[in-house]
Design a protein around this motif. Structure first.
Motif, PDB file in Angstrom:
ATOM      1  N   ALA A 118       0.842  -1.207   0.000  1.00  0.00           N
ATOM      2  CA  ALA A 118       0.000   0.000   0.000  1.00  0.00           C
ATOM      3  C   ALA A 118       0.873   1.252   0.000  1.00  0.00           C
ATOM      4  O   ALA A 118       2.008   1.246   0.483  1.00  0.00           O
ATOM      5  N   ARG A 119       0.314   2.334  -0.527  1.00  0.00           N
ATOM      6  CA  ARG A 119       1.062   3.591  -0.620  1.00  0.00           C
ATOM      7  C   ARG A 119       0.308   4.709   0.089  1.00  0.00           C
ATOM      8  O   ARG A 119      -0.929   4.682   0.175  1.00  0.00           O
ATOM      9  N   PRO A 120       1.038   5.688   0.583  1.00  0.00           N
ATOM     10  CA  PRO A 120       0.364   6.828   1.213  1.00  0.00           C
ATOM     11  C   PRO A 120      -0.580   7.524   0.232  1.00  0.00           C
ATOM     12  O   PRO A 120      -0.342   7.534  -0.978  1.00  0.00           O
ATOM     13  N   HIS A 121      -1.666   8.060   0.757  1.00  0.00           N
ATOM     14  CA  HIS A 121      -2.627   8.847  -0.020  1.00  0.00           C
ATOM     15  C   HIS A 121      -3.171   8.063  -1.216  1.00  0.00           C
ATOM     16  O   HIS A 121      -3.294   8.581  -2.327  1.00  0.00           O
ATOM     17  N   SER A 122      -3.459   6.791  -0.978  1.00  0.00           N
ATOM     18  CA  SER A 122      -4.056   5.941  -2.012  1.00  0.00           C
ATOM     19  C   SER A 122      -5.170   5.119  -1.377  1.00  0.00           C
ATOM     20  O   SER A 122      -5.368   5.134  -0.164  1.00  0.00           O
ATOM     21  N   ARG A 123      -5.880   4.367  -2.223  1.00  0.00           N
ATOM     22  CA  ARG A 123      -6.963   3.510  -1.746  1.00  0.00           C
ATOM     23  C   ARG A 123      -6.581   2.036  -1.918  1.00  0.00           C
ATOM     24  O   ARG A 123      -5.896   1.667  -2.865  1.00  0.00           O
ATOM     25  N   CYS A 124      -7.059   1.233  -0.987  1.00  0.00           N
ATOM     26  CA  CYS A 124      -6.996  -0.221  -1.115  1.00  0.00           C
ATOM     27  C   CYS A 124      -8.433  -0.716  -1.210  1.00  0.00           C
ATOM     28  O   CYS A 124      -9.275  -0.327  -0.388  1.00  0.00           O
ATOM     29  N   TYR A 125      -8.717  -1.539  -2.194  1.00  0.00           N
ATOM     30  CA  TYR A 125     -10.074  -2.028  -2.410  1.00  0.00           C
ATOM     31  C   TYR A 125     -10.159  -3.512  -2.040  1.00  0.00           C
ATOM     32  O   TYR A 125      -9.328  -4.318  -2.483  1.00  0.00           O
ATOM     33  N   ASP A 126     -11.172  -3.849  -1.248  1.00  0.00           N
ATOM     34  CA  ASP A 126     -11.510  -5.229  -0.938  1.00  0.00           C
ATOM     35  C   ASP A 126     -12.839  -5.504  -1.623  1.00  0.00           C
ATOM     36  O   ASP A 126     -13.906  -5.155  -1.121  1.00  0.00           O
ATOM     37  N   LEU A 127     -12.782  -6.108  -2.813  1.00  0.00           N
ATOM     38  CA  LEU A 127     -13.969  -6.297  -3.646  1.00  0.00           C
ATOM     39  C   LEU A 127     -14.595  -7.656  -3.363  1.00  0.00           C
ATOM     40  O   LEU A 127     -13.963  -8.695  -3.538  1.00  0.00           O
ATOM     41  N   GLY A 128     -15.865  -7.638  -2.946  1.00  0.00           N
ATOM     42  CA  GLY A 128     -16.507  -8.846  -2.463  1.00  0.00           C
ATOM     43  C   GLY A 128     -16.035  -9.112  -1.046  1.00  0.00           C
ATOM     44  O   GLY A 128     -15.579 -10.206  -0.710  1.00  0.00           O
ATOM     45  N   CYS A 129     -16.160  -8.099  -0.197  1.00  0.00           N
ATOM     46  CA  CYS A 129     -15.519  -8.113   1.125  1.00  0.00           C
ATOM     47  C   CYS A 129     -16.183  -9.058   2.110  1.00  0.00           C
ATOM     48  O   CYS A 129     -15.607  -9.363   3.153  1.00  0.00           O
ATOM     49  N   SER A 130     -17.400  -9.520   1.847  1.00  0.00           N
ATOM     50  CA  SER A 130     -18.182 -10.369   2.752  1.00  0.00           C
ATOM     51  C   SER A 130     -18.207  -9.753   4.157  1.00  0.00           C
ATOM     52  O   SER A 130     -18.631  -8.620   4.326  1.00  0.00           O
ATOM     53  N   LEU A 131     -17.705 -10.462   5.171  1.00  0.00           N
ATOM     54  CA  LEU A 131     -17.743  -9.934   6.534  1.00  0.00           C
ATOM     55  C   LEU A 131     -16.522  -9.087   6.877  1.00  0.00           C
ATOM     56  O   LEU A 131     -16.373  -8.656   8.015  1.00  0.00           O
TER      57      LEU A 131
END
Length: 261
Positions: A62-75
């Motif tokens: 991960a990088r500063p000032h960015s987004r991390c996406y959890d697609l289909g995150c369930s619980l």
């Protein structure tokens, strides 16, 4: 990730134990949401290891000032693993699922665990409608196999487009084996794993029927080709347990001058 994150409100999965109950197509409804932690850990070999490792990978990627996406995150197991490991300014985790019962449970879990080092923003939406933007990391953890086949290439292409140069996709999937003998062997090994976790032969058979045409696995070669066609310049398997595996795909860094957009 601590064990309590998985065990919050956990209920034993007995959804397919009653032979008198008709087998319907699998849905991520309230009944599944109540037992999902137990279900997935007893059904997917190496699941806890994968989730923990994704947290470690997120801390590195991960990088500063960015987004991390959890697609289909369930619980939210992956989102929480990332949130507890990533400690960067301006970083945000976007947790997306189209099943409101799953997301509602996740929201309760977040409320019990906050504050987290990195904020998590749950979003109820279909993946076809999600815009990926300024992403340094995108995770599809046993999600793509539930996406309709005609939509999969577009989703991977949109993820590639939304990643920053050098950004990473982590894709975990149950795969199909191209050799029928190997497919039969890996299927039996998976069933043996589930029996060792306490599932009966009846439960295994009934759940398999419920997932027919709902969870559609593909060969590893198909995943690789789709990822490469989307423009990723490097794809490697980082984890495999029977026919369950996880891939890391890397977008070309800006310095190479390559463009696949």
């Amino acid at each position: 990730m601590s064990s309590r994150d998985f065990d919050l409100n956990q209920t034993r999965d007995r959804l397919f134990a009653d032979p008198q109950t008709p087998v319907a197509a699998f849905r991520f409804d309230d009944r599944v949401a109540r037992v999902f932690d137990d279900m997935i850990e007893r059904s997917v070999p190496g699941y806890r290891t994968i989730v923990t490792a994704i947290g470690l990978l997120g801390e590195r990627l991960a990088r500063p000032h960015s987004r991390c996406y959890d697609l289909g995150c369930s619980l939210g197991a992956v989102s929480l693993a990332l949130a507890q490991r990533i400690q960067l300014p301006g970083c945000e985790i976007i947790a997306v699922d189209n099943a409101w019962p799953m997301l509602a449970q996740m929201r309760r879990r977040l409320a019990a665990l906050e504050p987290l080092p990195t904020p998590v923003r749950p979003v109820c939406a279909d993946l076809a409608d999600v815009r990926i933007d300024n992403a340094s990391l995108v995770v599809l953890n046993f999600t793509l196999q539930f996406v309709p086949l005609p939509q999969r290439a577009d989703l991977i292409a949109r993820i590639h487009q939304g990643l920053v140069p050098g950004g990473v996709l982590i894709l975990s999937e149950k795969i199909a084996l191209e050799d029928p003998r190997q497919q039969a062997l890996f299927t039996e090994l998976h069933h043996a794993f589930k029996r060792a976790q306490g599932y009966s032969g009846l439960e295994i058979a009934r759940k398999r029927a419920a997932l027919e045409n709902v969870l559609v696995p593909e060969p590893l070669a198909v995943h690789r080709h789709r990822i490469e066609q989307a423009g990723f310049t490097s794809v490697e398997v980082w984890f495999q347990y029977f026919n369950f595996l996880s891939l890391i795909a890397i977008k070309a860094p800006a310095s190479t001058g390559q463009s696949h957009e």
